[in-house]
Design a protein around this motif. Structure first.
Motif, PDB file in Angstrom:
ATOM      1  N   ILE A  76      27.331  26.518  23.673  1.00 49.68           N
ATOM      2  CA  ILE A  76      26.781  27.846  23.940  1.00 49.68           C
ATOM      3  C   ILE A  76      26.928  28.187  25.415  1.00 49.68           C
ATOM      4  N   LEU A  77      26.756  27.200  26.287  1.00 49.12           N
ATOM      5  CA  LEU A  77      26.940  27.427  27.717  1.00 49.12           C
ATOM      6  C   LEU A  77      28.372  27.844  28.021  1.00 49.12           C
ATOM      7  N   VAL A  78      29.337  27.226  27.349  1.00 48.55           N
ATOM      8  CA  VAL A  78      30.742  27.612  27.521  1.00 48.55           C
ATOM      9  C   VAL A  78      30.949  29.055  27.073  1.00 48.55           C
ATOM     10  N   LEU A  79      30.340  29.432  25.945  1.00 52.17           N
ATOM     11  CA  LEU A  79      30.454  30.815  25.471  1.00 52.17           C
ATOM     12  C   LEU A  79      29.815  31.798  26.443  1.00 52.17           C
ATOM     13  N   VAL A  80      28.721  31.387  27.055  1.00 54.50           N
ATOM     14  CA  VAL A  80      28.013  32.283  27.974  1.00 54.50           C
ATOM     15  C   VAL A  80      28.834  32.543  29.234  1.00 54.50           C
ATOM     16  N   ILE A  81      29.467  31.520  29.780  1.00 55.48           N
ATOM     17  CA  ILE A  81      30.224  31.726  31.023  1.00 55.48           C
ATOM     18  C   ILE A  81      31.635  32.248  30.769  1.00 55.48           C
ATOM     19  N   ALA A  82      32.026  32.338  29.504  1.00 53.26           N
ATOM     20  CA  ALA A  82      33.384  32.772  29.161  1.00 53.26           C
ATOM     21  C   ALA A  82      33.763  34.142  29.729  1.00 53.26           C
ATOM     22  N   PRO A  83      32.903  35.174  29.700  1.00 51.50           N
ATOM     23  CA  PRO A  83      33.340  36.468  30.241  1.00 51.50           C
ATOM     24  C   PRO A  83      33.741  36.410  31.712  1.00 51.50           C
ATOM     25  N   VAL A  84      32.980  35.688  32.515  1.00 47.14           N
ATOM     26  CA  VAL A  84      33.295  35.601  33.944  1.00 47.14           C
ATOM     27  C   VAL A  84      34.561  34.778  34.156  1.00 47.14           C
ATOM     28  N   VAL A  85      34.681  33.665  33.443  1.00 41.75           N
ATOM     29  CA  VAL A  85      35.868  32.820  33.576  1.00 41.75           C
ATOM     30  C   VAL A  85      37.113  33.566  33.121  1.00 41.75           C
ATOM     31  N   LEU A  86      37.022  34.268  32.001  1.00 40.55           N
ATOM     32  CA  LEU A  86      38.176  35.030  31.515  1.00 40.55           C
ATOM     33  C   LEU A  86      38.583  36.121  32.494  1.00 40.55           C
ATOM     34  N   LEU A  87      37.608  36.783  33.090  1.00 41.94           N
ATOM     35  CA  LEU A  87      37.915  37.806  34.079  1.00 41.94           C
ATOM     36  C   LEU A  87      38.614  37.198  35.288  1.00 41.94           C
ATOM     37  N   LEU A  88      38.151  36.045  35.741  1.00 41.74           N
ATOM     38  CA  LEU A  88      38.807  35.389  36.879  1.00 41.74           C
ATOM     39  C   LEU A  88      40.213  34.918  36.516  1.00 41.74           C
ATOM     40  N   LEU A  89      40.414  34.462  35.279  1.00 42.19           N
ATOM     41  CA  LEU A  89      41.749  34.058  34.834  1.00 42.19           C
ATOM     42  C   LEU A  89      42.695  35.249  34.746  1.00 42.19           C
ATOM     43  N   VAL A  90      42.190  36.362  34.224  1.00 43.00           N
ATOM     44  CA  VAL A  90      43.019  37.577  34.159  1.00 43.00           C
ATOM     45  C   VAL A  90      43.370  38.040  35.561  1.00 43.00           C
ATOM     46  N   ASP A  91      42.416  37.932  36.476  1.00 41.83           N
ATOM     47  CA  ASP A  91      42.671  38.322  37.864  1.00 41.83           C
ATOM     48  C   ASP A  91      43.740  37.440  38.505  1.00 41.83           C
ATOM     49  N   GLY A  92      43.897  36.209  38.019  1.00 37.61           N
ATOM     50  CA  GLY A  92      44.943  35.339  38.545  1.00 37.61           C
ATOM     51  C   GLY A  92      46.335  35.790  38.148  1.00 37.61           C
ATOM     52  N   THR A  93      46.464  36.419  36.992  1.00 37.96           N
ATOM     53  CA  THR A  93      47.777  36.885  36.534  1.00 37.96           C
ATOM     54  C   THR A  93      48.027  38.349  36.890  1.00 37.96           C
ATOM     55  N   VAL A  94      47.007  39.174  36.732  1.00 38.10           N
ATOM     56  CA  VAL A  94      47.100  40.590  37.089  1.00 38.10           C
ATOM     57  C   VAL A  94      46.132  40.820  38.244  1.00 38.10           C
ATOM     58  N   PRO A  95      46.643  41.024  39.449  1.00 42.28           N
ATOM     59  CA  PRO A  95      45.726  41.139  40.602  1.00 42.28           C
ATOM     60  C   PRO A  95      44.818  42.373  40.504  1.00 42.28           C
ATOM     61  N   LEU A  96      43.565  42.105  40.211  1.00 42.44           N
ATOM     62  CA  LEU A  96      42.561  43.164  40.099  1.00 42.44           C
ATOM     63  C   LEU A  96      41.634  43.215  41.308  1.00 42.44           C
ATOM     64  N   GLY A  97      41.653  42.161  42.113  1.00 39.27           N
ATOM     65  CA  GLY A  97      40.763  42.092  43.267  1.00 39.27           C
ATOM     66  C   GLY A  97      39.406  41.491  42.948  1.00 39.27           C
ATOM     67  N   VAL A  98      39.279  40.900  41.751  1.00 33.33           N
ATOM     68  CA  VAL A  98      37.987  40.337  41.341  1.00 33.33           C
ATOM     69  C   VAL A  98      37.662  39.086  42.142  1.00 33.33           C
ATOM     70  N   ARG A  99      38.659  38.255  42.385  1.00 30.57           N
ATOM     71  CA  ARG A  99      38.390  37.030  43.167  1.00 30.57           C
ATOM     72  C   ARG A  99      37.946  37.361  44.582  1.00 30.57           C
ATOM     73  N   ALA A 100      38.569  38.343  45.182  1.00 29.16           N
ATOM     74  CA  ALA A 100      38.157  38.748  46.531  1.00 29.16           C
ATOM     75  C   ALA A 100      36.720  39.252  46.507  1.00 29.16           C
ATOM     76  N   ALA A 101      36.365  40.022  45.486  1.00 28.41           N
ATOM     77  CA  ALA A 101      34.986  40.509  45.372  1.00 28.41           C
ATOM     78  C   ALA A 101      34.028  39.362  45.083  1.00 28.41           C
ATOM     79  N   PHE A 102      34.492  38.373  44.332  1.00 30.85           N
ATOM     80  CA  PHE A 102      33.658  37.221  43.983  1.00 30.85           C
ATOM     81  C   PHE A 102      33.275  36.411  45.220  1.00 30.85           C
ATOM     82  N   PHE A 103      34.159  36.361  46.212  1.00 31.32           N
ATOM     83  CA  PHE A 103      33.895  35.563  47.408  1.00 31.32           C
ATOM     84  C   PHE A 103      33.445  36.384  48.613  1.00 31.32           C
TER      85      PHE A 103
END
Length: 133
Positions: A76-103
């Motif tokens: 369940i913990l994996v399912l809970v953190i999945a939206p944030v992890v998936l967004l960061l993974l998508v940001d790695g392939t399509v630069p959305l600027g999410v990682r920069a905002a995250f840090f």
């Protein structure tokens, strides 16, 4: 932080989705169950006047229950953190600027502020709904 409203909004949406998943999947009671099982195992081991054979049997049963409970809570913990992890993974392939905002600390403060507003609004609406019943 200028021009970073879209990545911050995406990150906030992922965090809100993670929070809603945690609430709907009842993650806190699952970990509470795990803690209760751990306390029971400790109490069984601390008992005096009970044979070692019975203690071993009881702890084996409790260990199995703890294993099942911890695997369930972990999944369940994996399912809970999945939206944030998936967004960061998508940001790695399509630069959305999410990682920069995250840090970025300013973006983090804005996300914290917006998350607190969401939590307070959600709490107030939940209380109002409970009182009207």
């Amino acid at each position: 932080m200028t021009g970073a409203i879209a990545p911050i909004s995406l990150l906030l949406a992922a965090i809100v989705a993670a929070g809603e998943l945690a609430r709907r999947l009842r993650i806190v009671p699952r970990f509470a169950t795990l803690a209760v099982l751990g306390r029971r195992a400790g109490a069984v081991l601390a008992r005096r006047g009970v044979s070692d054979h019975l203690k071993e049997r009881a702890t084996r049963i409790l260990a199995g229950r703890m294993m099942a409970s911890s695997l369930t809570a972990g999944a369940i913990l994996v399912l809970v953190i999945a939206p944030v992890v998936l967004l960061l993974l998508v940001d790695g392939t399509v630069p959305l600027g999410v990682r920069a905002a995250f840090f970025d600390w300013q973006a983090r403060l804005l996300i914290l502020f917006m998350s607190l507003i969401y939590v307070l609004a959600r709490w107030r609406l939940g209380r109002r709904r409970l009182q009207s019943r």
